[in-house]
Design a protein around this motif. Structure first.
Motif, PDB file in Angstrom:
ATOM      1  N   ARG A  68       0.790  -1.223   0.000  1.00 43.87           N
ATOM      2  CA  ARG A  68       0.000   0.000   0.000  1.00 43.87           C
ATOM      3  C   ARG A  68       0.819   1.267   0.000  1.00 43.87           C
ATOM      4  NH1 ARG A  68      -4.603  -1.850   3.608  1.00 43.87           N
ATOM      5  NH2 ARG A  68      -3.708  -3.740   4.379  1.00 43.87           N
ATOM      6  N   GLU A  69       1.928   1.249   0.719  1.00 39.83           N
ATOM      7  CA  GLU A  69       2.653   2.481   0.969  1.00 39.83           C
ATOM      8  C   GLU A  69       3.803   2.658  -0.023  1.00 39.83           C
ATOM      9  OE1 GLU A  69       5.322   4.587   4.415  1.00 39.83           O
ATOM     10  OE2 GLU A  69       4.300   2.720   4.917  1.00 39.83           O
ATOM     11  N   VAL A  70       3.886   3.869  -0.581  1.00 35.28           N
ATOM     12  CA  VAL A  70       4.996   4.170  -1.483  1.00 35.28           C
ATOM     13  C   VAL A  70       5.853   5.287  -0.898  1.00 35.28           C
ATOM     14  CG1 VAL A  70       3.837   3.463  -3.608  1.00 35.28           C
ATOM     15  CG2 VAL A  70       3.679   5.838  -2.859  1.00 35.28           C
ATOM     16  N   LYS A  71       7.110   5.242  -1.281  1.00 32.83           N
ATOM     17  CA  LYS A  71       8.038   6.319  -0.950  1.00 32.83           C
ATOM     18  C   LYS A  71       8.426   6.946  -2.282  1.00 32.83           C
ATOM     19  CE  LYS A  71      12.496   5.839   0.031  1.00 32.83           C
ATOM     20  NZ  LYS A  71      13.612   5.113   0.571  1.00 32.83           N
ATOM     21  N   ALA A  72       8.152   8.227  -2.423  1.00 33.34           N
ATOM     22  CA  ALA A  72       8.491   8.932  -3.662  1.00 33.34           C
ATOM     23  C   ALA A  72       9.691   9.811  -3.398  1.00 33.34           C
ATOM     24  CB  ALA A  72       7.304   9.778  -4.119  1.00 33.34           C
ATOM     25  N   GLU A  73      10.766   9.575  -4.154  1.00 31.92           N
ATOM     26  CA  GLU A  73      11.925  10.443  -3.985  1.00 31.92           C
ATOM     27  C   GLU A  73      12.279  11.109  -5.296  1.00 31.92           C
ATOM     28  OE1 GLU A  73      15.465   8.167  -2.765  1.00 31.92           O
ATOM     29  OE2 GLU A  73      14.278   6.378  -3.168  1.00 31.92           O
ATOM     30  N   LEU A  74      12.575  12.386  -5.193  1.00 31.77           N
ATOM     31  CA  LEU A  74      12.951  13.157  -6.367  1.00 31.77           C
ATOM     32  C   LEU A  74      14.354  12.761  -6.792  1.00 31.77           C
ATOM     33  CD1 LEU A  74      12.106  15.593  -8.187  1.00 31.77           C
ATOM     34  CD2 LEU A  74      13.662  16.910  -6.755  1.00 31.77           C
ATOM     35  N   ASP A  80      13.675  22.717 -19.464  1.00 33.98           N
ATOM     36  CA  ASP A  80      14.047  22.764 -20.882  1.00 33.98           C
ATOM     37  C   ASP A  80      15.284  21.902 -21.153  1.00 33.98           C
ATOM     38  OD1 ASP A  80      13.047  23.624 -23.223  1.00 33.98           O
ATOM     39  OD2 ASP A  80      13.761  25.692 -23.074  1.00 33.98           O
ATOM     40  N   GLY A  81      15.358  20.736 -20.483  1.00 32.69           N
ATOM     41  CA  GLY A  81      16.444  19.802 -20.721  1.00 32.69           C
ATOM     42  C   GLY A  81      17.721  20.054 -19.930  1.00 32.69           C
ATOM     43  N   ILE A  82      17.730  21.088 -19.091  1.00 37.36           N
ATOM     44  CA  ILE A  82      18.938  21.420 -18.326  1.00 37.36           C
ATOM     45  C   ILE A  82      18.653  21.247 -16.837  1.00 37.36           C
ATOM     46  CG2 ILE A  82      20.552  23.282 -17.728  1.00 37.36           C
ATOM     47  CD1 ILE A  82      19.725  24.415 -20.599  1.00 37.36           C
ATOM     48  N   HIS A  83      19.560  20.550 -16.132  1.00 39.64           N
ATOM     49  CA  HIS A  83      19.390  20.335 -14.696  1.00 39.64           C
ATOM     50  C   HIS A  83      19.313  21.676 -13.968  1.00 39.64           C
ATOM     51  CE1 HIS A  83      19.780  18.538 -10.746  1.00 39.64           C
ATOM     52  NE2 HIS A  83      20.695  19.456 -10.480  1.00 39.64           N
ATOM     53  N   VAL A  84      18.367  21.793 -13.038  1.00 38.50           N
ATOM     54  CA  VAL A  84      18.237  23.034 -12.260  1.00 38.50           C
ATOM     55  C   VAL A  84      18.273  22.723 -10.768  1.00 38.50           C
ATOM     56  CG1 VAL A  84      16.969  24.333 -14.017  1.00 38.50           C
ATOM     57  CG2 VAL A  84      15.712  22.932 -12.376  1.00 38.50           C
ATOM     58  N   ASP A  85      18.532  23.756  -9.993  1.00 35.08           N
ATOM     59  CA  ASP A  85      18.561  23.646  -8.538  1.00 35.08           C
ATOM     60  C   ASP A  85      17.136  23.443  -8.034  1.00 35.08           C
ATOM     61  OD1 ASP A  85      18.831  23.938  -5.818  1.00 35.08           O
ATOM     62  OD2 ASP A  85      19.814  25.887  -5.910  1.00 35.08           O
ATOM     63  N   GLU A  86      16.929  22.323  -7.326  1.00 31.85           N
ATOM     64  CA  GLU A  86      15.565  22.043  -6.876  1.00 31.85           C
ATOM     65  C   GLU A  86      15.220  22.715  -5.554  1.00 31.85           C
ATOM     66  OE1 GLU A  86      18.075  18.467  -5.716  1.00 31.85           O
ATOM     67  OE2 GLU A  86      17.657  19.352  -7.652  1.00 31.85           O
ATOM     68  N   ARG A  87      16.105  23.551  -5.013  1.00 32.55           N
ATOM     69  CA  ARG A  87      15.850  24.156  -3.703  1.00 32.55           C
ATOM     70  C   ARG A  87      15.064  25.459  -3.777  1.00 32.55           C
ATOM     71  NH1 ARG A  87      22.001  23.224  -2.168  1.00 32.55           N
ATOM     72  NH2 ARG A  87      22.005  24.482  -4.055  1.00 32.55           N
ATOM     73  N   THR A  88      14.726  25.925  -4.962  1.00 29.98           N
ATOM     74  CA  THR A  88      13.966  27.171  -5.056  1.00 29.98           C
ATOM     75  C   THR A  88      12.522  26.927  -4.605  1.00 29.98           C
ATOM     76  OG1 THR A  88      13.272  26.773  -7.325  1.00 29.98           O
ATOM     77  CG2 THR A  88      15.359  27.950  -7.025  1.00 29.98           C
ATOM     78  N   ASP A  89      11.864  27.981  -4.173  1.00 25.80           N
ATOM     79  CA  ASP A  89      10.497  27.856  -3.649  1.00 25.80           C
ATOM     80  C   ASP A  89       9.533  27.264  -4.668  1.00 25.80           C
ATOM     81  OD1 ASP A  89      11.279  28.815  -1.215  1.00 25.80           O
ATOM     82  OD2 ASP A  89      10.498  30.841  -1.521  1.00 25.80           O
ATOM     83  N   ILE A  90       9.611  27.768  -5.908  1.00 27.45           N
ATOM     84  CA  ILE A  90       8.665  27.287  -6.919  1.00 27.45           C
ATOM     85  C   ILE A  90       8.859  25.786  -7.177  1.00 27.45           C
ATOM     86  CG2 ILE A  90      10.095  27.996  -8.899  1.00 27.45           C
ATOM     87  CD1 ILE A  90       7.379  28.578 -10.344  1.00 27.45           C
ATOM     88  N   ILE A  91      10.089  25.352  -7.230  1.00 26.75           N
ATOM     89  CA  ILE A  91      10.343  23.933  -7.500  1.00 26.75           C
ATOM     90  C   ILE A  91       9.978  23.085  -6.278  1.00 26.75           C
ATOM     91  CG2 ILE A  91      12.098  22.217  -8.099  1.00 26.75           C
ATOM     92  CD1 ILE A  91      13.365  24.328  -9.908  1.00 26.75           C
ATOM     93  N   GLN A  92      10.240  23.581  -5.078  1.00 26.67           N
ATOM     94  CA  GLN A  92       9.824  22.847  -3.879  1.00 26.67           C
ATOM     95  C   GLN A  92       8.308  22.666  -3.856  1.00 26.67           C
ATOM     96  OE1 GLN A  92      11.525  21.242  -1.324  1.00 26.67           O
ATOM     97  NE2 GLN A  92      13.170  21.492  -2.811  1.00 26.67           N
ATOM     98  N   GLN A  93       7.586  23.689  -4.286  1.00 25.72           N
ATOM     99  CA  GLN A  93       6.119  23.600  -4.337  1.00 25.72           C
ATOM    100  C   GLN A  93       5.690  22.559  -5.375  1.00 25.72           C
ATOM    101  OE1 GLN A  93       3.856  25.202  -2.220  1.00 25.72           O
ATOM    102  NE2 GLN A  93       2.568  23.664  -3.179  1.00 25.72           N
ATOM    103  N   LEU A  94       6.341  22.567  -6.539  1.00 22.64           N
ATOM    104  CA  LEU A  94       6.036  21.571  -7.567  1.00 22.64           C
ATOM    105  C   LEU A  94       6.308  20.156  -7.051  1.00 22.64           C
ATOM    106  CD1 LEU A  94       7.575  23.243 -10.756  1.00 22.64           C
ATOM    107  CD2 LEU A  94       5.138  22.859 -10.301  1.00 22.64           C
ATOM    108  N   ILE A  95       7.454  19.978  -6.398  1.00 25.63           N
ATOM    109  CA  ILE A  95       7.822  18.660  -5.869  1.00 25.63           C
ATOM    110  C   ILE A  95       6.777  18.199  -4.866  1.00 25.63           C
ATOM    111  CG2 ILE A  95       9.514  17.408  -4.459  1.00 25.63           C
ATOM    112  CD1 ILE A  95      11.659  19.325  -5.734  1.00 25.63           C
TER     113      ILE A  95
END
Length: 115
Positions: A68-74, A80-95
């Motif tokens: 039943r239980e899943v662990k989702a890890e980013l 646009d195909g380029i790695h970005v810093d995931e620590r920004t507020d907008i990306i944290q909200q998306l995650i």
């Protein structure tokens, strides 16, 4: 629960089920790809391409802890195909939002995974 509660479904079937259900859990304009994780039978690789001018792509590893239980890890965020810093507020909200959608998808598939 104990040891009986492990996943009893083929990883390819599981990936196909997720591929059917997940699009209903994310925004209509977004797209997703779900494939079995090659190194773990109880895990899936999920890529969500977020619509809009930002062109974000989120890669997750979704591991079934039990039936039943899943662990989702980013794993990665790209814009646009380029790695970005995931620590920004907008990306944290998306995650946060998409992690919730992944858990909703797992719940929707309970009858399949909890056989």
């Amino acid at each position: 629960m104990g040891k009986n509660d492990e996943l009893r479904i083929d990883s390819q079937q599981l990936a196909e089920a997720w591929q059917r259900v997940l699009p209903d859990r994310i925004n209509q304009t977004d797209s997703c790809t779900v494939v079995p994780d090659e190194s773990q039978a109880n895990a899936l690789r999920v890529t969500i391409d977020i619509a809009g001018h930002q062109k974000y792509s989120l890669d997750f590893k979704v591991t079934y802890v039990d039936s039943r239980e899943v662990k989702a890890e980013l794993i990665d965020v790209e814009r646009d195909g380029i790695h970005v810093d995931e620590r920004t507020d907008i990306i944290q909200q998306l995650i946060s939002d998409y992690t919730r959608h992944l858990h909703e998808c797992a719940q929707a598939l309970h009858q399949l995974t909890h056989a």
